[in-house]
Design a protein around this motif. Structure first.
Motif, short mmCIF file in Angstrom:
data_model
loop_
_atom_site.label_atom_id
_atom_site.label_comp_id
_atom_site.label_asym_id
_atom_site.label_seq_id
_atom_site.Cartn_x
_atom_site.Cartn_y
_atom_site.Cartn_z
N ASP A 72 0.80 -1.22 0.06
CA ASP A 72 -0.03 0.02 -0.04
C ASP A 72 0.78 1.25 0.01
O ASP A 72 0.47 2.23 -0.70
CB ASP A 72 -0.84 -0.02 1.27
CG ASP A 72 -2.04 -1.03 1.14
OD1 ASP A 72 -2.21 -1.75 -0.08
OD2 ASP A 72 -2.47 -1.27 2.00
N ASP A 73 2.14 0.99 0.76
CA ASP A 73 2.96 2.22 0.63
C ASP A 73 3.27 2.71 -0.62
O ASP A 73 3.66 3.95 -1.06
CB ASP A 73 3.98 2.16 1.75
CG ASP A 73 3.73 2.25 3.24
OD1 ASP A 73 2.62 2.86 3.50
OD2 ASP A 73 4.29 1.76 3.81
N GLU A 74 3.81 1.66 -1.36
CA GLU A 74 4.42 2.01 -2.87
C GLU A 74 3.16 2.23 -3.78
O GLU A 74 3.32 3.47 -4.41
CB GLU A 74 4.79 0.67 -3.35
CG GLU A 74 6.15 0.32 -2.94
CD GLU A 74 6.69 -1.06 -3.71
OE1 GLU A 74 6.05 -1.15 -4.80
OE2 GLU A 74 7.65 -1.77 -2.90
N LEU A 75 1.97 2.00 -3.52
CA LEU A 75 0.93 2.45 -4.20
C LEU A 75 0.55 3.98 -3.83
O LEU A 75 0.59 4.80 -4.84
CB LEU A 75 -0.35 1.49 -4.02
CG LEU A 75 -1.67 2.27 -4.06
CD1 LEU A 75 -1.67 2.40 -5.95
CD2 LEU A 75 -3.20 1.60 -3.57
N TYR A 76 0.47 4.24 -2.95
CA TYR A 76 0.26 5.81 -2.34
C TYR A 76 1.34 6.60 -2.51
O TYR A 76 1.23 7.61 -2.99
CB TYR A 76 -0.24 5.72 -1.02
CG TYR A 76 -1.83 5.53 -0.68
CD1 TYR A 76 -2.83 6.35 -1.03
CD2 TYR A 76 -2.02 4.09 -0.38
CE1 TYR A 76 -4.04 5.88 -1.11
CE2 TYR A 76 -3.43 3.86 -0.43
CZ TYR A 76 -4.07 4.66 -0.68
OH TYR A 76 -5.68 4.40 -0.76
N GLY A 77 2.65 6.10 -2.58
CA GLY A 77 3.85 7.01 -3.02
C GLY A 77 3.58 7.29 -4.61
O GLY A 77 3.73 8.46 -4.96
N TYR A 78 3.31 6.34 -5.48
CA TYR A 78 2.90 6.24 -6.83
C TYR A 78 1.67 7.55 -7.08
O TYR A 78 1.60 8.35 -7.90
CB TYR A 78 2.57 5.13 -7.36
CG TYR A 78 1.91 5.33 -8.85
CD1 TYR A 78 2.70 5.55 -10.02
CD2 TYR A 78 0.55 5.15 -8.94
CE1 TYR A 78 2.19 5.90 -11.19
CE2 TYR A 78 0.06 5.51 -10.11
CZ TYR A 78 0.76 5.60 -11.33
OH TYR A 78 0.24 6.03 -12.43
N LEU A 79 0.63 7.08 -6.41
CA LEU A 79 -0.55 7.85 -6.47
C LEU A 79 -0.20 9.52 -6.21
O LEU A 79 -0.82 10.24 -6.84
CB LEU A 79 -1.54 7.62 -5.63
CG LEU A 79 -2.36 6.02 -5.86
CD1 LEU A 79 -3.21 5.70 -5.08
CD2 LEU A 79 -2.70 6.40 -7.38
N GLN A 80 0.82 9.85 -4.97
CA GLN A 80 1.14 11.04 -4.83
C GLN A 80 1.89 11.76 -5.92
O GLN A 80 1.45 12.85 -6.04
CB GLN A 80 1.92 11.21 -3.54
CG GLN A 80 1.26 10.99 -2.14
CD GLN A 80 0.38 11.90 -1.87
OE1 GLN A 80 0.47 13.30 -2.19
NE2 GLN A 80 -0.34 11.93 -0.47
#
Length: 96
Positions: A72-80
């Motif tokens: 999830d952290d990688e996903l939200y880093g990408y989404l940011q």
């Protein structure tokens, strides 16, 4: 799987049109969001909601958009990064 709220569901549908695994074109989405419209304003509001609420997990994103993230952290880093690219003149968002 958790229940995804309507704003997140709408955002997933919209983002999948341009940033899904088979249609990855953030450049085109950036062009469209640069033109202020009801749709682009809704996309931005829903995107902000997704980033703040963090209801969506990496597996749910993958199931809807066909792009995999290890956490999830990688996903939200990408989404940011994607949000910054679309709405804050940030650099192109790499995802792999």
């Amino acid at each position: 799987m958790t229940r995804i709220d309507l704003r997140t569901e709408a955002w997933l549908s919209d983002i999948g049109l341009y940033c899904g695994g088979n249609t990855y074109d953030p450049y085109k989405l950036r062009q469209i969001t640069a033109e202020k419209s009801e749709w682009s304003e809704r996309l931005k509001r829903n995107f902000e909601h997704v980033l703040i609420s963090r209801q969506l997990n990496a597996l749910e994103y993958e199931e809807k958009v066909d792009i995999e993230f290890a956490s999830d952290d990688e996903l939200y880093g990408y989404l940011q990064r994607l949000f910054a690219y679309l709405f804050e003149d940030g650099p192109f968002p790499e995802w792999n």
